[in-house]
Write an enzyme that holds these catalytic residues in place. Structure first.
Site, short mmCIF file in Angstrom:
data_model
loop_
_atom_site.label_atom_id
_atom_site.label_comp_id
_atom_site.label_asym_id
_atom_site.label_seq_id
_atom_site.Cartn_x
_atom_site.Cartn_y
_atom_site.Cartn_z
N ASP A 164 0.82 -1.21 0.00
CA ASP A 164 0.00 0.00 0.00
C ASP A 164 0.85 1.26 0.00
OD1 ASP A 164 -2.13 -1.72 0.21
OD2 ASP A 164 -2.98 -0.78 2.00
N HIS A 216 3.73 -2.27 3.19
CA HIS A 216 3.80 -0.93 2.62
C HIS A 216 5.18 -0.74 1.99
CE1 HIS A 216 0.70 -0.77 5.73
NE2 HIS A 216 0.16 0.22 5.06
#
Length: 236
Positions: free
Chosen positions: A46, A188
Site C-alpha cells: 500500500d 507498505h
C-alpha cells in the site's frame, strides 16, 4: 461325519490358498507421486509508489519470479508514472488506494466515491482502461460507499504492522505465524525494512512450497468469483 469334516476343512484351505496366490500386492506410492495442494498467498503493498523503495522491491520480486499487488495512491502515481508503468509491465496487479489516502468514513458518500474515482482516473491516465480493484485507506469504508463501488474491495487477513515496527524480525514473525492458504498479506513499500522482510519471507516460504500470486490470481486459484461492492479479507 469325521470324514465330512476333514473334506470341508480341506476345501476351505484350498480356497484360502487360491485367494492368497492371486491377490495383488498393495500399491506403493512414491514421494514423487504424492500430490499436495499448494498454499497460495498474495503479497500486497500500500501507499506507493515510492521513488526510493519501490524500485529495489520490484528488482527483488523480478529475481524471484513473484507477482504482487500494489494499491497505489493517485497523487503519487502522477509523480511516478514510469515506475507505475514498470509495475504493470512486470506482471504485477495494480489497485486503487484512493487519490490522497483520506479516511473515507469521514466523508459523505458522494465525496468518498469522488475520491475513489479520482484515484481510478489517475491510473487510467497512465495505464489505460482496466479494472482497478479498490483498497480503502486504513481498511475502513462505510456500507453505503462499499455497495456503490464498481469493483471488488480488498482488505487483508495478515497485517504485518510494518509501518509501525519498521523491524524486519517482527514483520517476519507476523508473516510466518499468521499466513495461510488464501491469505492476503498487507505491507507498505515505503520502508527499507519492508523490502528486506518481504524478500526474506518469499525466499523462506517458497522453499516450503508456498506460491505467491496477485490478488486477482489468488481468487482464481481458490475458485472465488469476486463481486463488485463486496469487501474481501482473504480468498474464500
Amino acid at each position: 461325519m469325521k470324514r465330512m469334516v476333514i473334506v470341508l476343512l480341506s476345501l476351505l484351505l484350498l480356497l484360502l490358498c487360491g485367494c492368497t496366490a492371486h491377490s495383488e500386492p498393495p500399491q506403493q506410492v512414491t514421494a514423487e507421486e504424492k500430490i499436495e495442494s499448494p498454499c497460495y498467498v498474495a503479497l500486497t503493498f500500500d501507499d506507493g509508489p515510492s521513488a526510493k523503495y519501490t524500485p529495489p522491491l520490484l528488482d527483488g520480486l523480478k529475481e524471484r519470479g513473484v507477482h504482487a499487488t500494489f494499491f497505489l495512491i493517485g497523487s503519487l502515481t502522477e509523480e511516478n508514472e514510469e515506475l507505475v508503468r514498470r509495475m504493470k509491465a512486470e506482471g504485477h496487479q495494480i489497485g486503487n488506494h484512493s487519490y490522497d489516502h483520506a479516511k473515507l468514513t469521514e466523508m459523505t458518500c458522494a465525496t468518498a466515491l469522488a475520491d475513489i474515482a479520482r484515484g481510478d482516473e489517475a491510473l487510467r491516465q497512465i495505464l489505460g482502461e482496466d479494472d482497478y480493484w479498490v483498497r480503502p485507506p486504513y481498511g475502513f469504508i462505510g456500507e453505503e460507499i462499499c455497495c456503490a463501488v464498481s469493483t471488488p474491495l480488498i482488505s487483508w487477513s495478515v497485517d504485518t504492522l510494518d509501518w509501525k515496527t519498521k523491524n524486519v524480525g517482527k514483520i517476519l514473525d507476523i508473516v510466518y505465524r499468521d499466513y495461510a492458504d488464501g491469505a492476503i498479506i498487507l505491507m507498505h513499500d515505503q520502508y527499507s525494512s519492508t523490502v528486506e522482510a518481504a524478500l526474506q519471507a518469499i525466499d523462506h516460504l517458497q522453499a516450503q512450497g508456498v506460491k505467491f500470486v496477485t490478488v486477482r490470481e489468488l481468487f482464481a486459484c481458490k475458485g472465488v468469483v469476486p463481486a463488485c461492492g463486496k469487501l474481501y479479507r482473504m480468498a474464500k
